[in-house]
Write an enzyme that holds these catalytic residues in place. Structure first.
Site, PDB file in Angstrom:
ATOM      1  N   SER A   1      -3.253   4.442   7.273  1.00 17.25           N
ATOM      2  CA  SER A   1      -3.869   3.833   6.102  1.00 17.25           C
ATOM      3  C   SER A   1      -3.342   4.389   4.768  1.00 17.25           C
ATOM      4  O   SER A   1      -2.173   4.764   4.657  1.00 17.25           O
ATOM      5  CB  SER A   1      -5.394   3.961   6.212  1.00 17.25           C
ATOM      6  OG  SER A   1      -6.056   3.148   5.283  1.00 17.25           O
TER       7      SER A   1
ATOM      8  N   ASP B   1      -9.507  -6.337  10.741  1.00 13.95           N
ATOM      9  CA  ASP B   1      -9.590  -5.318   9.691  1.00 13.95           C
ATOM     10  C   ASP B   1     -10.406  -5.839   8.517  1.00 13.95           C
ATOM     11  O   ASP B   1     -10.067  -6.855   7.910  1.00 13.95           O
ATOM     12  CB  ASP B   1      -8.175  -4.940   9.239  1.00 13.95           C
ATOM     13  CG  ASP B   1      -8.137  -3.687   8.395  1.00 13.95           C
ATOM     14  OD1 ASP B   1      -9.093  -3.422   7.658  1.00 13.95           O
ATOM     15  OD2 ASP B   1      -7.123  -2.967   8.476  1.00 13.95           O
TER      16      ASP B   1
ATOM     17  N   HIS C   1      -9.954  -1.787  11.195  1.00 13.58           N
ATOM     18  CA  HIS C   1      -9.052  -0.898  10.471  1.00 13.58           C
ATOM     19  C   HIS C   1      -8.699   0.325  11.306  1.00 13.58           C
ATOM     20  O   HIS C   1      -7.574   0.807  11.268  1.00 13.58           O
ATOM     21  CB  HIS C   1      -9.713  -0.475   9.161  1.00 13.58           C
ATOM     22  CG  HIS C   1      -8.790   0.162   8.177  1.00 13.58           C
ATOM     23  ND1 HIS C   1      -7.766  -0.530   7.554  1.00 13.58           N
ATOM     24  CD2 HIS C   1      -8.731   1.432   7.695  1.00 13.58           C
ATOM     25  CE1 HIS C   1      -7.124   0.285   6.739  1.00 13.58           C
ATOM     26  NE2 HIS C   1      -7.681   1.481   6.802  1.00 13.58           N
TER      27      HIS C   1
END
Length: 255
Positions: free
Chosen positions: A91, A207, A235
């Site tokens: 991320s 996500d 996610h």
């Protein structure tokens, strides 16, 4: 920081995500044992989180943080005598640091995996958790990271307590807020077209933090990028679909 495990496999540096109160140990807990069976893994706390909050004052904006973390990892490789490694970056913290390191020192990285768009999407409209620093707020923040929170209720409850404590450590809030500042000046954007390292972008189909289109644009900009959309994952691909995550990472890094 977790040291590289002894073994015959190549070294993989696992770079955790950037949620409030995160640390490397809890971030990779769902897949660390499996990855250790195939690779020798390093999982450091990144600057601004866990054990690496102190001394980060003055870093402002996502590009400055990504570059500082890339240099942190270079220092780690040098101190451990590691010439070349693989990267797995999660991320907007670990993923963005991965891209910065690929641009800064491409000769040190064999292959890289990034997750959830690697911080290449827009900044969030609201800084999570800290405007309402409660365990309820932390639990809600974490729930957005999985596809179905009812499947992970016990894990989310446990992590909310842990990350609440870490998010309230001295300096943690100031560091976190500075990661979302749209800073004027500072490091220029990374020119993705100059990154020749093979990169696999993983994105959860469901996500709720970053849409799949962010990773599609990232892969289109990379000379040797490819995209894998993981069905049924949010996610946190490594939490929602740990077996699929480990398979995709293992196949790509071992190619």
């Amino acid at each position: 920081m977790a040291a590289a495990e002894p073994g015959a496999g190549p070294v993989v540096v696992l770079l955790h995500g950037g949620g409030p109160g995160v640390d490397a140990l809890s971030n990779w807990a769902s897949v660390r044992a499996r990855l250790d069976g195939e690779f020798r893994c390093l999982a450091p706390d990144l600057l601004g989180f866990g054990t690496r909050i102190a001394g980060t004052g003055g870093i402002e904006g996502p590009r400055a943080w990504a570059l500082a973390r890339a240099r942190q990892i270079l220092d780690l490789l040098d101190s451990d005598g590691l010439e070349r490694v693989h990267l797995v970056g999660n991320s907007a913290a670990g993923g963005a640091a991965t891209l910065a390191l690929l641009a800064l020192a491409p000769d040190r990285i064999d292959r890289a995996v990034v997750m959830g768009g690697a911080g290449t999407g827009p900044l969030p409209a609201v800084v999570p958790f800290y405007d309402d620093p409660s365990e309820r707020s932390m639990r809600a923040t974490l729930a957005r990271l999985v596809a179905d929170e009812s499947v992970h209720g016990e894990l989310l409850d446990e992590l909310a307590g842990l990350r609440m404590k870490q998010a309230l450590l001295p300096g943690a809030e100031a560091a976190f807020r500075s990661m979302f500042v749209d800073a004027v000046g500072g490091p220029p954007p990374i020119d993705l077209a100059t990154i020749g390292t093979p990169v696999l972008a993983l994105h959860g189909e469901l996500d709720r933090v970053s849409p799949v289109e962010v990773s599609k644009r990232l892969v289109d900009a990379l000379p040797d990028g490819r995209l894998a959309v993981v069905a049924g994952a949010g996610h946190w691909i490594h939490v929602d679909r740990p077996d699929e995550f480990c398979r995709l990472v293992g196949e790509f890094l071992s190619a």
